[in-house]
Design an enzyme around this catalytic site. Structure first.
Site, short mmCIF file in Angstrom:
data_model
loop_
_atom_site.label_atom_id
_atom_site.label_comp_id
_atom_site.label_asym_id
_atom_site.label_seq_id
_atom_site.Cartn_x
_atom_site.Cartn_y
_atom_site.Cartn_z
N GLY A 60 -31.62 0.08 90.15
CA GLY A 60 -32.11 0.57 88.87
C GLY A 60 -32.26 2.07 88.90
O GLY A 60 -33.09 2.59 89.65
N LYS A 65 -50.21 -6.25 76.20
CA LYS A 65 -48.76 -6.10 76.06
C LYS A 65 -48.39 -6.55 74.66
O LYS A 65 -49.05 -7.42 74.07
CB LYS A 65 -48.02 -6.97 77.07
CG LYS A 65 -46.66 -6.42 77.48
CD LYS A 65 -46.82 -5.21 78.38
CE LYS A 65 -45.49 -4.74 78.95
NZ LYS A 65 -45.67 -3.62 79.88
N GLY A 77 -33.06 4.10 86.28
CA GLY A 77 -33.74 4.63 85.11
C GLY A 77 -34.72 5.71 85.51
O GLY A 77 -34.61 6.29 86.60
N ASN A 78 -35.71 5.98 84.65
CA ASN A 78 -36.65 7.06 84.94
C ASN A 78 -37.38 6.83 86.25
O ASN A 78 -37.46 7.71 87.11
CB ASN A 78 -37.65 7.21 83.80
CG ASN A 78 -38.68 8.29 84.07
OD1 ASN A 78 -38.32 9.45 84.27
ND2 ASN A 78 -39.94 7.93 84.12
N ALA A 79 -37.93 5.62 86.43
CA ALA A 79 -38.71 5.34 87.64
C ALA A 79 -37.83 5.35 88.88
O ALA A 79 -38.13 6.02 89.87
CB ALA A 79 -39.43 4.01 87.50
N GLY A 80 -36.72 4.59 88.84
CA GLY A 80 -35.85 4.49 90.01
C GLY A 80 -35.18 5.81 90.36
O GLY A 80 -35.11 6.20 91.53
#
Length: 416
Positions: free
Chosen positions: A216, A104, A218-221
């Site tokens: 959430g 990371k 966003g893209n994932a949610g």
């Protein structure tokens, strides 16, 4: 005193070491990064002034393969959290059986206050100072908070200029034109949906009609909400960083996408039958399945006892604290941990790396077809251990991941 993300990770490691009957010295080995790179980079801003930024990379246990993990550009980048995410990535890769370690890193900056030209300069400066430490067989970065495919393209280009060779496998999450993989944009949600389906089956339940809250969008949610609605789930709650909405009879996810696009947020948006609600209230609202898909630490000792969901799917990294885990376990809530639930993302990143190395590319359908058995088999292994040992799914997942990592460490050295 509040526990930090890395202390939370360490708690899970200690439990796994005890569960597996490993020597206590493994705790230190599994909670110590191989390397922390802390560099300074300087660029000329659009104003003509020089500015210096902190650049970093944490490399965590490459016993099973090259380090793997995201690069974030964020003003409040925290080394403790980055260490935890790098360590968890090593476990995550081991849980789903892909031959990679954990990494990371990123840059302490605020991309919202930078021009596209300044972002490119920072990306290239990061790549330049990290070139000796990254590579297709060393450390393979990817996008993370406030970074994207374009930034990955800048890093790849700068790395190749510095090394004088083509190496698309250096980085994943690239644009398709530079060797990116089809199917990467939905991979995290696809993986989460696969393991949720398997848990529902294991519990003798049916998917159709189960009420879902996604914290959430966003893209994932957002993608997860679409996938689940198509499978027959009812999306009763959704939120973004500003707030959320709840409707016990469910939403049309496509309508929610239009609202988000047009209004920019769900806060104070009027939708027929919907109740405006805070993120904190949403987490404890009535549902069958709760999917935290945004921030870490949102499920904690202060609200875990009020959660009504019977299933939690951690699409975000670290959304549940160890203390909350204990409360949820006593409530007999089935929680699919992040190291399994969101591992579809890194699995398809691994697929991208494989395609780059082979110089042979797959269709989106092939990517998804390869992802499904990995996620399904990984869930079954975790479920079987959890049932056999009478432990939580998180404890089982960590035990499997830590077991595979320590096995690889042991094969490398008789001194372990």
């Amino acid at each position: 005193m509040k526990k930090t993300p890395f202390k939370n990770y360490s708690v899970n490691v200690e439990k796994s070491v005890k569960l597996l009957g490993l020597p206590k010295e493994f705790i230190k080995k599994l909670t110590t990064p191989n390397r922390i790179l802390d560099k300074k980079i300087s660029i000329t801003m659009d104003s003509g002034k020089k500015q210096t930024f902190q650049a970093y990379r944490v490399q965590f246990n490459n016993a099973r393969g090259p380090y793997k993990g995201g690069i974030r550009f964020h003003p409040d980048a925290d080394l403790d959290e980055v260490k935890a995410l790098a360590a968890a990535m090593a476990v995550k890769c081991a849980v789903v059986g892909i031959p990679l370690g954990g990494g990371k890193g990123g840059v302490v900056c605020d991309p919202k206050k930078l021009s596209p030209n300044e972002i490119e300069k920072i990306s290239r400066a990061w790549a330049k100072v990290m070139t000796p430490y990254i590579g297709a067989n060393k450390d393979i970065p990817a996008p993370d908070v406030y970074t994207n495919g374009q930034i990955m393209a800048f890093i790849l280009d700068e790395f190749e200029k510095n090394t004088g060779k083509s190496e698309p496998g250096l980085i994943t999450g690239k644009p398709l034109s530079l060797g990116g993989s089809l199917g990467r944009d939905t991979a995290t949600a696809d993986g989460g949906a696969f393991v949720l389906r398997e848990l529902v089956k294991a519990l003798g339940m049916k998917e159709r009609g189960l009420r879902v809250i996604v914290q959430g969008f966003g893209n994932a949610g957002g993608t997860m909400a679409k996938i689940l609605q198509k499978a027959g789930y009812v999306i009763v709650g959704i939120s973004d960083s500003h707030g959320g909405i709840y409707n016990s009879v469910g939403f049309d996810v496509e309508q929610l996408e239009r609202v988000k696009h047009d209004k920019g947020s769900f806060k104070d948006v009027a939708i027929k039958g919907a109740k405006n609600i805070s993120n904190e209230e949403l987490l404890v609202s009535d549902c069958d399945v709760l999917i935290p898909a945004a921030l870490d630490g949102v499920i904690h000792v202060g609200n875990a006892g009020e959660i009504k969901a019977k299933i939690i799917v951690e699409l975000a990294n670290g959304p549940t604290t160890p203390e909350a885990d204990e409360i949820l376990s006593r409530k007999k809530v089935f929680l699919i941990p992040d190291v399994l639930a969101n591992a579809g993302g890194v699995t398809v990143s691994y697929f991208e790396w494989v395609q780059n190395v082979q110089n042979y590319y797959w269709t989106a359908e092939e990517v998804r077809a390869r992802l499904e058995p990995i996620m399904v088999n990984s869930f079954k292994a975790v479920w079987q251990m959890a049932c056999a040992k009478k432990i939580s799914l998180r404890d089982a997942a960590f035990a499997i991941g830590i077991g595979r990592i320590t096995e690889a460490m042991g094969e490398r050295s008789l001194k372990l």
